[in-house]
Design a protein around this motif. Sequence first.
Motif, mmCIF file in Angstrom:
data_model
loop_
_atom_site.group_PDB
_atom_site.id
_atom_site.type_symbol
_atom_site.label_atom_id
_atom_site.label_comp_id
_atom_site.label_asym_id
_atom_site.label_seq_id
_atom_site.Cartn_x
_atom_site.Cartn_y
_atom_site.Cartn_z
ATOM 1 N N SER A 1 0.823 -1.213 0.000
ATOM 2 C CA SER A 1 0.000 0.000 0.000
ATOM 3 C C SER A 1 0.853 1.258 0.000
ATOM 4 N N GLY B 1 -2.953 1.370 -3.714
ATOM 5 C CA GLY B 1 -3.943 1.875 -2.778
ATOM 6 C C GLY B 1 -5.231 2.243 -3.473
ATOM 7 N N TYR C 1 -6.451 8.125 -6.726
ATOM 8 C CA TYR C 1 -5.681 9.370 -6.619
ATOM 9 C C TYR C 1 -6.324 10.395 -7.550
ATOM 10 N N LYS D 1 -6.415 6.071 1.291
ATOM 11 C CA LYS D 1 -5.398 5.072 1.605
ATOM 12 C C LYS D 1 -5.832 4.211 2.783
ATOM 13 N N GLU D 2 -5.436 2.948 2.721
ATOM 14 C CA GLU D 2 -5.649 2.042 3.850
ATOM 15 C C GLU D 2 -4.302 1.751 4.489
ATOM 16 N N ASP E 1 7.124 6.625 1.524
ATOM 17 C CA ASP E 1 7.050 5.896 0.267
ATOM 18 C C ASP E 1 8.250 4.955 0.212
ATOM 19 N N TYR F 1 -0.854 12.483 7.636
ATOM 20 C CA TYR F 1 -0.777 11.066 7.260
ATOM 21 C C TYR F 1 0.657 10.552 7.407
#
Length: 312
Positions: free
Chosen positions: A100, A105, A108, A121-122, A166, A283
């Motif tokens: 993810s 995910g 976007y 997002k999860e 990322d 996030y």
Amino acid sequence: MKKITFTLALLLVFIASNAQKDFQGMAVYESKTSTADFKSRMSGNKDMTPEMQKMIEERMKKMFEKTFILNFDKTSSIYKEEEKLEAPGQGQGGFRMMSSMMGGGGTYYKNAKEKTFTVDKEFMGKEFLVKDTLRNYNWKMEGETREIGGYMCYKATAVIPASKTDFRNFRPKKEEDVKKKEEEAKKEGENKSVEAKAEDKKEKKTSFFDEVELPKEITITAWYTMDIPVNQGPEGYWGLPGLILEVNDGKTIILCSKIVINPKEKTEIKASNNGKVVTQKEYDDIVTKKMEEMMEMNQGQGRGGMQMRMGR
């Protein structure tokens, strides 16, 4: 006569406006992240059996090679991973979490006119809706050209900070740096008492992050075509005077393999509304904190166990 001319002008404006409103395109992108360095490290692990190595390589291929669909109009776009049927037991645990964070995910959504983006997002079983301002890439036009899929493309580059949430931005540490650190730790340990050595062994932490590093900046190379004059592209990339057909950050290549202009079946281009609304920074902080907690939980585990959990 003037009345007829004015009416004709209005009609032309109306037609042009509707043509722009109805315009839509679809592009397919293939994303591939290099895993050569990680495979080399993995093959040198004596604790890993050939069967285990093969299984991990298959999982890594699933995470690092993906297909995405970009649907776009004149001002906005949605970018989603192509849906594939997973076999039972696939995409679980640490592999699913890392997957993810590899550009996959949810949906976007980018709005170039408003300069905003939204992506659902999860992470760790929780749904988040990241809403924020689009990144300003400060593209530098390089003057080079090449052809991609029959489209004349132009080169542009930009330097951006590397995102720590990322996983594609992480690079394996150089083998000599790892060995040097181990030798320094060994030398330091020789001068400690038996009690101190025992305490160090008890508190020792090993994790995926012990052998990777995050560069401060990465250089993005993009190729865009003026034949499709929309300032859109894959993922969060945008801001050029034509559709971006290829992006390369030195580790990951995203290449367009198919384009359809004005497809028969139109796609509704809108942002998702699922999940807790957070900014990109919020996030990132959530993910970073959770990763630090995972490192604490894996305190004292051997290298092999952590590699399996984190997809190495």
